[in-house]
Design a protein around this motif. Structure first.
Motif, PDB file in Angstrom:
ATOM      1  N   MET A   1       0.846  -1.210   0.000  1.00 38.68           N
ATOM      2  CA  MET A   1       0.000   0.000   0.000  1.00 38.68           C
ATOM      3  C   MET A   1       0.876   1.253   0.000  1.00 38.68           C
ATOM      4  O   MET A   1       1.893   1.314   0.679  1.00 38.68           O
ATOM      5  N   LYS A   2       0.453   2.231  -0.784  1.00 41.13           N
ATOM      6  CA  LYS A   2       1.253   3.445  -0.896  1.00 41.13           C
ATOM      7  C   LYS A   2       1.086   4.341   0.335  1.00 41.13           C
ATOM      8  O   LYS A   2       0.049   4.324   0.983  1.00 41.13           O
ATOM      9  N   HIS A   3       2.127   5.139   0.608  1.00 41.57           N
ATOM     10  CA  HIS A   3       2.140   5.885   1.865  1.00 41.57           C
ATOM     11  C   HIS A   3       1.579   7.288   1.760  1.00 41.57           C
ATOM     12  O   HIS A   3       2.271   8.264   1.945  1.00 41.57           O
ATOM     13  N   THR A   4       0.317   7.402   1.415  1.00 45.03           N
ATOM     14  CA  THR A   4      -0.330   8.694   1.560  1.00 45.03           C
ATOM     15  C   THR A   4      -1.667   8.387   2.209  1.00 45.03           C
ATOM     16  O   THR A   4      -2.206   7.296   2.017  1.00 45.03           O
ATOM     17  N   ILE A   5      -2.181   9.339   2.966  1.00 43.95           N
ATOM     18  CA  ILE A   5      -3.423   9.073   3.701  1.00 43.95           C
ATOM     19  C   ILE A   5      -4.564   8.724   2.760  1.00 43.95           C
ATOM     20  O   ILE A   5      -5.467   7.993   3.127  1.00 43.95           O
ATOM     21  N   TYR A   7      -4.665   6.773   0.234  1.00 46.86           N
ATOM     22  CA  TYR A   7      -4.754   5.357  -0.110  1.00 46.86           C
ATOM     23  C   TYR A   7      -5.419   4.513   0.976  1.00 46.86           C
ATOM     24  O   TYR A   7      -5.900   3.432   0.730  1.00 46.86           O
ATOM     25  N   LYS A   8      -5.456   5.068   2.207  1.00 43.76           N
ATOM     26  CA  LYS A   8      -6.125   4.343   3.302  1.00 43.76           C
ATOM     27  C   LYS A   8      -7.641   4.387   3.151  1.00 43.76           C
ATOM     28  O   LYS A   8      -8.358   3.592   3.736  1.00 43.76           O
ATOM     29  N   LYS A   9      -8.123   5.363   2.381  1.00 46.53           N
ATOM     30  CA  LYS A   9      -9.573   5.513   2.217  1.00 46.53           C
ATOM     31  C   LYS A   9     -10.107   4.818   0.964  1.00 46.53           C
ATOM     32  O   LYS A   9     -11.267   4.983   0.606  1.00 46.53           O
ATOM     33  N   LEU A  10      -9.224   4.086   0.323  1.00 47.50           N
ATOM     34  CA  LEU A  10      -9.618   3.383  -0.889  1.00 47.50           C
ATOM     35  C   LEU A  10     -10.564   2.237  -0.547  1.00 47.50           C
ATOM     36  O   LEU A  10     -10.262   1.414   0.308  1.00 47.50           O
ATOM     37  N   GLY A  11     -11.717   2.206  -1.187  1.00 46.51           N
ATOM     38  CA  GLY A  11     -12.704   1.164  -0.895  1.00 46.51           C
ATOM     39  C   GLY A  11     -12.616  -0.026  -1.835  1.00 46.51           C
ATOM     40  O   GLY A  11     -11.622  -0.211  -2.538  1.00 46.51           O
ATOM     41  N   LYS A  12     -13.704  -0.776  -1.864  1.00 49.56           N
ATOM     42  CA  LYS A  12     -13.691  -2.037  -2.632  1.00 49.56           C
ATOM     43  C   LYS A  12     -13.725  -1.807  -4.154  1.00 49.56           C
ATOM     44  O   LYS A  12     -14.147  -0.745  -4.630  1.00 49.56           O
ATOM     45  N   LYS A 165      -8.249  14.115  -6.145  1.00 42.17           N
ATOM     46  CA  LYS A 165      -7.110  15.023  -5.964  1.00 42.17           C
ATOM     47  C   LYS A 165      -5.856  14.534  -6.700  1.00 42.17           C
ATOM     48  O   LYS A 165      -4.756  14.524  -6.168  1.00 42.17           O
ATOM     49  N   GLU A 166      -6.069  14.071  -7.934  1.00 45.38           N
ATOM     50  CA  GLU A 166      -5.002  13.617  -8.842  1.00 45.38           C
ATOM     51  C   GLU A 166      -4.423  12.243  -8.514  1.00 45.38           C
ATOM     52  O   GLU A 166      -3.599  11.727  -9.274  1.00 45.38           O
ATOM     53  N   TYR A 167      -4.852  11.622  -7.431  1.00 47.11           N
ATOM     54  CA  TYR A 167      -4.362  10.289  -7.105  1.00 47.11           C
ATOM     55  C   TYR A 167      -5.255   9.219  -7.748  1.00 47.11           C
ATOM     56  O   TYR A 167      -6.393   9.508  -8.119  1.00 47.11           O
ATOM     57  N   PHE A 168      -4.756   8.037  -7.820  1.00 40.24           N
ATOM     58  CA  PHE A 168      -5.466   6.800  -8.202  1.00 40.24           C
ATOM     59  C   PHE A 168      -5.700   6.584  -9.696  1.00 40.24           C
ATOM     60  O   PHE A 168      -6.295   5.585 -10.079  1.00 40.24           O
ATOM     61  N   ARG A 169      -5.231   7.486 -10.549  1.00 33.78           N
ATOM     62  CA  ARG A 169      -5.454   7.279 -11.988  1.00 33.78           C
ATOM     63  C   ARG A 169      -4.763   6.006 -12.475  1.00 33.78           C
ATOM     64  O   ARG A 169      -5.160   5.418 -13.473  1.00 33.78           O
TER      65      ARG A 169
END
Ligand code: IMP
Ligand code: MG
Length: 179
Positions: A1-5, A7-12, A165-169
């Motif tokens: 898991m990547k170290h930004t907050i 990524y902790k909120k990523l759901g199913k 916010k530009e993450y997860f693409r």
């Protein structure tokens, strides 16, 4: 898991990579049949649709030209209802078939604006819309969707080009993001 907050909120996972790719092959067949031998200009609204355009175009059997526009209505998770042109087209689309490639349609404001902008200023022969994800529950303006991937409920999703916010693409699956 990547170290930004974030990524902790990523759901199913709601749509797996395999289902996305299968659906895109079906869409490509439908689109290729629809335009038969004619050439089509694929217009990708950046940035969310770049992966969809890339995979979809790879399966098309018709001649294609691609260009990019950037119109934005989103900042974070809420629609502002305001549109800005961030990047305009480079090629001349007058008299040509245009297919708008969109990652997701939520309120419909972005695509509606894009269609009107192209019709008013660029004079294409016709415009059709191809969207991977349709969220019909929050629609504010009616948009004609000619080619549709999946219909989803009113949840915020990320992955396969879609961001928070530009993450997860970079994710290959489409997942829920828990605000
Ligand atoms: P609309 O103008 O409300 O239809 O918004 C369309 C744009 O909002 C899309 O091109 C996306 O960039 C963004 N958007 C809407 N819903 C989501 C979502 O669930 N995840 C990520 N981006 C979204
Ligand atoms: Mg976007």
């Amino acid at each position: 898991m990547k170290h930004t907050i974030y990524y902790k909120k990523l759901g199913k996972i709601i749509i797996s990579q395999k289902r996305i790719q299968r659906k895109i092959k079906d869409l490509a067949r439908e689109i290729s049949d629809h335009y038969s031998e004619s050439e089509v200009v694929l217009i990708c609204n950046l940035k969310g649709s770049f992966r969809f355009l890339s995979d979809l175009s790879s399966y098309l059997t018709i001649p294609t030209i691609m260009d990019f526009v950037a119109f934005s209505s989103y900042d974070g998770v809420k629609s502002e209802g305001k549109i800005r042109i961030v990047k305009d087209l480079k090629i001349d689309i007058s008299g040509r078939h245009v297919l708008i490639i969109e990652d997701i349609i939520d309120t419909g404001i972005t695509v509606d604006y894009l269609i009107k902008y192209l019709e008013d200023f660029k004079k294409p022969k016709d415009i059709q819309v191809c969207v991977l994800l349709d969220k019909p529950s929050k629609r504010k303006v009616v948009v004609p969707i000619h080619f549709k991937g999946f219909e989803i409920e009113d949840i915020f999703v990320v992955g396969y080009g879609l961001d928070y916010k530009e993450y997860f693409r970079e994710l290959n699956d489409i997942r829920v993001y828990n605000e």
